[in-house]
Design a protein around this motif. Sequence first.
Motif, short mmCIF file in Angstrom:
data_model
loop_
_atom_site.label_atom_id
_atom_site.label_comp_id
_atom_site.label_asym_id
_atom_site.label_seq_id
_atom_site.Cartn_x
_atom_site.Cartn_y
_atom_site.Cartn_z
N ASP A 234 3.05 0.09 9.93
CA ASP A 234 3.78 0.79 10.99
C ASP A 234 4.19 -0.14 12.13
O ASP A 234 4.73 0.32 13.15
CB ASP A 234 2.94 1.94 11.53
CG ASP A 234 1.62 1.49 12.14
OD1 ASP A 234 1.36 0.26 12.20
OD2 ASP A 234 0.81 2.37 12.55
N ARG B 256 1.31 -4.53 4.31
CA ARG B 256 0.35 -5.03 5.29
C ARG B 256 0.26 -6.54 5.16
O ARG B 256 0.24 -7.07 4.05
CB ARG B 256 -1.02 -4.39 5.03
CG ARG B 256 -2.18 -4.90 5.88
CD ARG B 256 -3.45 -4.21 5.41
NE ARG B 256 -4.62 -4.60 6.15
CZ ARG B 256 -5.40 -5.64 5.85
NH1 ARG B 256 -5.09 -6.42 4.83
NH2 ARG B 256 -6.47 -5.92 6.57
N GLN C 26 0.84 -1.19 0.00
CA GLN C 26 0.00 0.00 0.00
C GLN C 26 0.88 1.24 0.00
O GLN C 26 2.11 1.15 0.08
CB GLN C 26 -0.93 -0.01 1.22
CG GLN C 26 -1.84 -1.24 1.26
CD GLN C 26 -2.68 -1.31 2.52
OE1 GLN C 26 -2.31 -0.79 3.57
NE2 GLN C 26 -3.81 -1.98 2.43
N SER C 27 0.25 2.39 -0.08
CA SER C 27 1.02 3.64 -0.16
C SER C 27 1.88 3.87 1.07
O SER C 27 2.94 4.49 1.00
CB SER C 27 0.07 4.83 -0.37
OG SER C 27 -0.86 4.91 0.70
N ASP C 28 1.44 3.35 2.23
CA ASP C 28 2.18 3.57 3.48
C ASP C 28 3.08 2.39 3.84
O ASP C 28 3.66 2.37 4.93
CB ASP C 28 1.22 3.86 4.63
CG ASP C 28 0.21 2.74 4.84
OD1 ASP C 28 0.14 1.83 3.98
OD2 ASP C 28 -0.49 2.76 5.86
N GLY C 29 3.19 1.39 2.97
CA GLY C 29 4.06 0.26 3.25
C GLY C 29 3.35 -1.07 3.02
O GLY C 29 2.37 -1.14 2.26
N SER D 270 -3.81 1.16 -5.78
CA SER D 270 -3.55 1.60 -4.40
C SER D 270 -3.21 0.45 -3.46
O SER D 270 -2.59 0.67 -2.41
CB SER D 270 -4.77 2.35 -3.85
OG SER D 270 -5.93 1.53 -3.89
#
Length: 302
Positions: free
Chosen positions: A141, A123, A118-121, A286
């Motif tokens: 995170d 999962r 995903q855009s934040d890393g 995405s």
Amino acid sequence: MDELQLIAERTGSVPFAESGALARARARLMAEIAAAETENAVPPRNRRRWAWTGAGVLGLAAAITAVVALAPVEQVGLEPPAAAADPVTVLRNAAVAALKSPATPPRPDQFLYTKTKQSDGERESWRSADGTHDGLIKMADGSSFPLPGCRNGRAQAYKGGGPLKGVTEPCAPSPAHRADLPTDADAMFAYLNADHSGHDGDFNAMGKDVLSLANESYLSPEVRAALFGAAAKVPGLRAIGHTQDAAGRPGVGITWPLRPGDDPKVAKPVVIVFTADTFQFLGTNSTAVTASGVVDAVGQRP
């Protein structure tokens, strides 16, 4: 007559055959060549190599067409490349590809592992095959969220990420192995339209449900094929010939229609991405599925 143009016209609307299917067609091609030379006999010293006229050209074009088109679409798995701009063709090709995938259903006590980019890393998730065992979601995170199993209509209650001792709450199992879904495209379309997050005719909500099932559920080849076949029935789809998923992998894309009232200048449609050659599902622009498989315990990876 332009032989190359004739051949191009004859072969431009058929898919390439698999290599294993070419031997028989090659023999047919050579037979056509020999027949053309016999019919248009010319003294050897005056005959130009690869020069046929009239019926000989037609025979050659027919033979080459047979070479290219020998294997049917159901065997090859692809429709003509030019049709990749058609969203219905892309999804039907994806359904054919799904039918060819191996069937390895998990045991009830196993878990479906999925890694998504995903855009934040990245999962990761471990979902219980039958929905009764405790699973887990690990976020990019580093934080984790439990997926409590539902047993006898009750599941462990959590607060602030931690379990409440001795406290349970009502539940219904949410199995990763969806053995209850239709294997027919029409029945799947009716199921998605009536039974999920949106109201009848809410195709934007249906698109979210299609992605949810395709991303993190184990579907048999027949069910996955029905899912893509049902998606092909949605009006307003659009194909993108060259795109990439969230992991940067290239492919062909399908955009889902926006909701009524959405401003197309502001709202960006989700692009569902498939490989351009084999039409395997990759994810979206995405969220890309980069790994998946069946494992025996939470924390294991295939």
